[in-house]
Motif scaffolding. Structure first.
Motif, mmCIF file in Angstrom:
data_model
loop_
_atom_site.group_PDB
_atom_site.id
_atom_site.type_symbol
_atom_site.label_atom_id
_atom_site.label_comp_id
_atom_site.label_asym_id
_atom_site.label_seq_id
_atom_site.Cartn_x
_atom_site.Cartn_y
_atom_site.Cartn_z
ATOM 1 N N THR A 148 152.607 -24.623 60.156
ATOM 2 C CA THR A 148 152.033 -25.640 59.288
ATOM 3 C C THR A 148 152.271 -25.181 57.864
ATOM 4 O O THR A 148 151.785 -24.125 57.456
ATOM 5 C CB THR A 148 150.526 -25.817 59.564
ATOM 6 N N THR B 190 152.012 -25.797 53.725
ATOM 7 C CA THR B 190 151.298 -26.527 52.680
ATOM 8 C C THR B 190 152.137 -26.473 51.414
ATOM 9 O O THR B 190 152.759 -25.458 51.106
ATOM 10 C CB THR B 190 149.899 -25.938 52.418
ATOM 11 N N VAL C 243 154.378 -32.173 46.661
ATOM 12 C CA VAL C 243 154.372 -32.883 47.936
ATOM 13 C C VAL C 243 155.502 -32.337 48.804
ATOM 14 O O VAL C 243 156.498 -31.834 48.289
ATOM 15 C CB VAL C 243 154.536 -34.413 47.757
ATOM 16 N N SER D 58 152.334 -34.323 58.144
ATOM 17 C CA SER D 58 151.033 -34.793 58.638
ATOM 18 C C SER D 58 150.219 -35.418 57.507
ATOM 19 O O SER D 58 149.342 -36.231 57.767
ATOM 20 C CB SER D 58 150.261 -33.680 59.333
ATOM 21 N N THR D 59 150.518 -35.012 56.261
ATOM 22 C CA THR D 59 149.984 -35.658 55.057
ATOM 23 C C THR D 59 151.081 -35.529 54.001
ATOM 24 O O THR D 59 152.136 -34.951 54.285
ATOM 25 C CB THR D 59 148.686 -34.982 54.531
ATOM 26 N N ASP D 60 150.827 -35.992 52.792
ATOM 27 C CA ASP D 60 151.859 -35.849 51.761
ATOM 28 C C ASP D 60 151.992 -34.413 51.262
ATOM 29 O O ASP D 60 152.967 -34.071 50.612
ATOM 30 C CB ASP D 60 151.647 -36.823 50.599
ATOM 31 N N THR D 61 151.055 -33.537 51.630
ATOM 32 C CA THR D 61 151.112 -32.143 51.188
ATOM 33 C C THR D 61 151.232 -31.131 52.336
ATOM 34 O O THR D 61 151.215 -29.932 52.104
ATOM 35 C CB THR D 61 149.879 -31.782 50.337
ATOM 36 N N TRP E 239 153.379 -30.215 56.079
ATOM 37 C CA TRP E 239 154.460 -30.471 57.041
ATOM 38 C C TRP E 239 154.230 -29.602 58.263
ATOM 39 O O TRP E 239 153.859 -28.429 58.140
ATOM 40 C CB TRP E 239 155.816 -30.118 56.424
#
Length: 115
Positions: free
Chosen positions: A57, A59, A65, A87-90, A92
């Motif tokens: 994961t 960040t 982003v 999974s969000t804009d920040t 992966w």
């Protein structure tokens, strides 16, 4: 609808298996400015055990982003990502499977951009 549920269950089952690690820019081995706000971050190699999964994961860091993530793996043998997605804009998520009978090293990469 049933097929989607099975795919979702399988994805969750894979994510619950194997080694998990969270990487942020603080863990970077190297960074490279690619221009126009884009940056490539290279992380130190991570061991993925034999016949196992590795969930990374990433960040993005403050004011950035995620754009994409990638990886290389040691030894000339099969390996593949079972999933790779924002999974969000920040954040992966990258899930890699090592189907071989030997432990290997994965070097992860992350591409980010300023907001």
């Amino acid at each position: 609808m049933k097929k989607q549920m099975n795919a979702s269950i399988s994805k969750k089952a894979v994510q619950s298996k194997g080694k998990k690690i969270v990487l942020s820019p603080n863990h970077a081995r190297a960074t490279q400015n690619l221009g126009n706000g884009f940056r490539r971050t290279v992380f130190s190699p991570i061991t993925i055990p034999a016949n196992s999964f590795l969930t990374i994961t990433f960040t993005a860091g403050a004011g950035r982003v995620v754009i994409n993530a990638g990886w290389t793996i040691t030894n000339f043998a099969s390996a593949w990502p079972t999933d790779s997605f924002p999974s969000t804009d920040t954040v992966w998520v990258l899930i890699i499977e090592n189907p071989t009978s030997v432990s290997r090293l994965v070097t992860p990469y992350l591409i980010t951009k300023t907001r």
